[in-house]
Design a protein around this motif. Structure first.
Motif, short mmCIF file in Angstrom:
data_model
loop_
_atom_site.label_atom_id
_atom_site.label_comp_id
_atom_site.label_asym_id
_atom_site.label_seq_id
_atom_site.Cartn_x
_atom_site.Cartn_y
_atom_site.Cartn_z
N GLY A 100 0.79 -1.21 0.00
CA GLY A 100 0.00 0.00 0.00
C GLY A 100 0.82 1.27 0.00
N ARG A 147 -1.65 2.36 -10.94
CA ARG A 147 -0.86 2.43 -9.71
C ARG A 147 0.50 3.10 -9.94
NH1 ARG A 147 0.98 -2.04 -7.40
NH2 ARG A 147 1.08 -3.28 -9.32
N ASP A 199 2.74 3.73 -6.61
CA ASP A 199 1.80 3.83 -5.51
C ASP A 199 1.06 2.51 -5.33
OD1 ASP A 199 1.05 7.13 -6.73
OD2 ASP A 199 2.42 6.57 -5.11
N SER A 200 0.40 2.39 -4.21
CA SER A 200 -0.37 1.17 -3.90
C SER A 200 0.45 -0.09 -4.17
CB SER A 200 -1.66 1.14 -4.74
OG SER A 200 -2.45 2.28 -4.48
#
Length: 117
Positions: A15, A66, A83-84
């Motif tokens: 995450g 992402r 990201d993520s």
């Protein structure tokens, strides 16, 4: 010849986010595209994202939404905002420079990205 220097890898939690940078030097006037590839243990190297000299981008399905690739022409640098992050993103990430001169390929030394809690 083109020299690529990568930075920004490391450890992130699921995450979380990391940003990779790749600075190019040398015969960069022949730029066709730059991009990022990754290789996980026991797997083949795979494309993550690319950006052409005309700023057209392409992404692997697994990272769409992402990851984001961008470049700063003033610094001859390409970035990969991740990201993520997921554990499956764990791999060595390699910067790639494709030249229109003899269709040459250049690679960075690789930077480790580990996603783990």
């Amino acid at each position: 010849q083109v020299r690529l220097v990568e930075s920004g890898g490391g450890l992130a939690q699921p995450g979380g986010s990391l940003r990779l940078s790749c600075a190019a030097s040398g015969s960069i006037f022949g730029l066709k595209s730059m991009g990022w590839y990754r290789q996980a243990p026991g797997k083949q190297r795979e494309l993550v994202a690319t950006i052409t000299s005309g700023d057209t981008t392409d992404y692997a399905d697994s990272v769409k939404g992402r990851f984001a690739i961008s470049r700063d022409n003033t610094k001859n640098t390409v970035y990969l905002q991740m990201d993520s992050l997921e554990p499956e993103d764990t791999a060595v990430y390699y910067c790639n420079f494709k030249s229109v001169i003899r269709n040459s390929d250049y690679w960075g030394q690789g930077t480790q990205v580990t996603v783990s809690s």
